[in-house]
Design a protein around this motif. Structure first.
Motif: not given
Ligand SMILES: C[S@@+](CC[C@H](N)C(=O)[O-])C[C@H]1O[C@@H](n2cnc3c(N)ncnc32)[C@H](O)[C@@H]1O
Length: 358
Positions: A118-126, A148-150, A154-156, A203-206, A250-254, A273-276
């Motif tokens: 499952p993958q989400t990207n929630e614009l409402g957090r913007s 980070a964890g984008a 969508i939140n950019l 930046l995101d792992l996936r 692609r990459g790790d947030v740390i 970062t949001s919910w990452v």
């Protein structure tokens, strides 16, 4: 249960997940609540979910796979019950059609549940992030955003928003959001303008590749069909992110954060970062903070977190907020090597509303 009895530990676990799902969804997802109850007794559906990797053996994986097939072919009979796919959804029992789909399209569903998570990207957090980003724009001028964890990025695009905070309008659009203000209104603290974004990067792992229709469809499929507002705005946001040309690498947030930050060319650097950080574990949260502290020693930098403290104990929240189960908007500033912390608001995890913290 007779022939409907699950035959393996994975199937028992999958059936229990489906049975328990109705408590999670309550009134927010009546269609999925009905499907979960009905499919928990269906050997075919249970065995499909049991085939998912253990970490993704949750009902939303199976539901997203089913939704994905309906998005790809809206003439599938089950689509007639989906509020986001038909103007007048059927209200009678959807379970027979769902069972029939699970049998007929078993191979397609199996391919999805065994390979996707499952993958989400929630614009409402913007809308909530904008409270911090607009203030930073006022303070620092044009911003260089690293989310980070984008996910899909969508939140950019805070500069592409038009947010209505209980009647207080900010931004030229074209992406419209509404965000309620709970508690004291403090209208003078609401943003007066969206920030100028000089550069942006995710930046995101996936990362979700918005050039790949199958990845976009999976992102849409992970939105619950009862939540038609989220579904519609995701589609609009995807189009706007494409137009803006946002890059999510692609990459790790740390471990990959310093290199990603170094790629931003101009503007005051802001890591969001949001919910990452709930996904990286307590040690990972400490490591993230250490990486950021290191970077902030050498350059002016801001971090904006919209995270849930009780799921991110390694983030060094204030004692009053450490067990908070709402999302908390926090701003960490490094200016000339000095670190300061500001807690701005608590809010709904999807950004439907927020409440000022002081
Ligand atoms: C729940 S989504 C949130 C996405 C986005 N921040 C939002 O608010 O809509 C979590 C995202 O974090 C990413 N993620 C999880 N662990 C990660 C890690 N260690 N490094 C980079 N990304 C990660 C996932 O791939 C996923 O895209």
């Amino acid at each position: 249960m007779g022939s409907n009895a699950p035959s393996s530990a994975a199937q028992l676990a999958a059936r229990a997940e489906l049975q328990g799902f109705v408590q999670v969804t309550d009134s927010r997802a009546p269609l999925y609540a009905r499907l979960a109850v009905g499919l928990a007794d269906d050997t075919e559906a249970v065995s499909l979910l049991a085939a998912a990797p253990a970490s993704a053996r949750i009902p939303v994986t199976l539901f997203a796979a089913i939704h994905d097939l309906l998005l790809a072919d809206p003439s599938e009979p089950l689509a007639a019950w989906y509020p986001n796919l038909v103007a007048t959804p059927r209200t009678d029992d959807p379970v027979p059609a769902a069972r029939e789909l699970c049998r007929r399209r078993r191979d397609d569903l199996l391919a999805l549940v065994t390979t996707r998570v499952p993958q989400t990207n929630e614009l409402g957090r913007s809308a909530v992030l904008l409270l911090a980003l607009a203030a930073l724009g006022d303070e620092m001028g044009p911003l260089a955003l690293l989310d980070a964890g984008a996910s899909a990025g969508i939140n950019l695009i805070p500069d592409r928003l038009r947010v209505d905070y209980d009647g207080h309008q900010v931004g030229p659009g074209p992406l419209a959001l509404t965000c309620g203000v709970r508690g004291k209104a403090k209208a003078d603290r609401l943003p007066s303008a969206v920030p100028v974004v000089a550069d942006r990067r995710g930046l995101d792992l996936r990362p979700v590749d918005l050039g790949d229709p199958e990845q976009v469809r999976w992102l849409e499929a992970c939105v619950w069909p009862d939540q038609t507002d989220r579904f519609d705005r995701l589609r609009l946001a995807v189009a706007e992110v494409r137009r803006t040309g946002v890059v999510v690498q692609r990459g790790d947030v740390i471990t990959d954060l310093p290199a990603a930050l170094a790629q931003l060319r101009s503007g005051h650097p802001v890591v969001t970062t949001s919910w990452v950080l709930n996904y990286v574990g307590e040690d990972g949260q400490r490591a993230f903070s250490a990486v950021i502290d290191d970077l902030g020693r050498d350059r002016d930098l801001t971090v904006v977190n919209y995270e849930e403290p009780d799921l991110t104990p390694g983030l060094d929240w204030s004692a009053e907020l450490a067990t908070e189960s709402l999302s908390v908007l926090r701003v960490l500033r490094w200016r000339a090597g000095e670190r300061s912390v500001e807690y701005l608001a608590t809010g709904h995890p999807h950004g439907y509303w927020f409440s000022w913290l002081d």
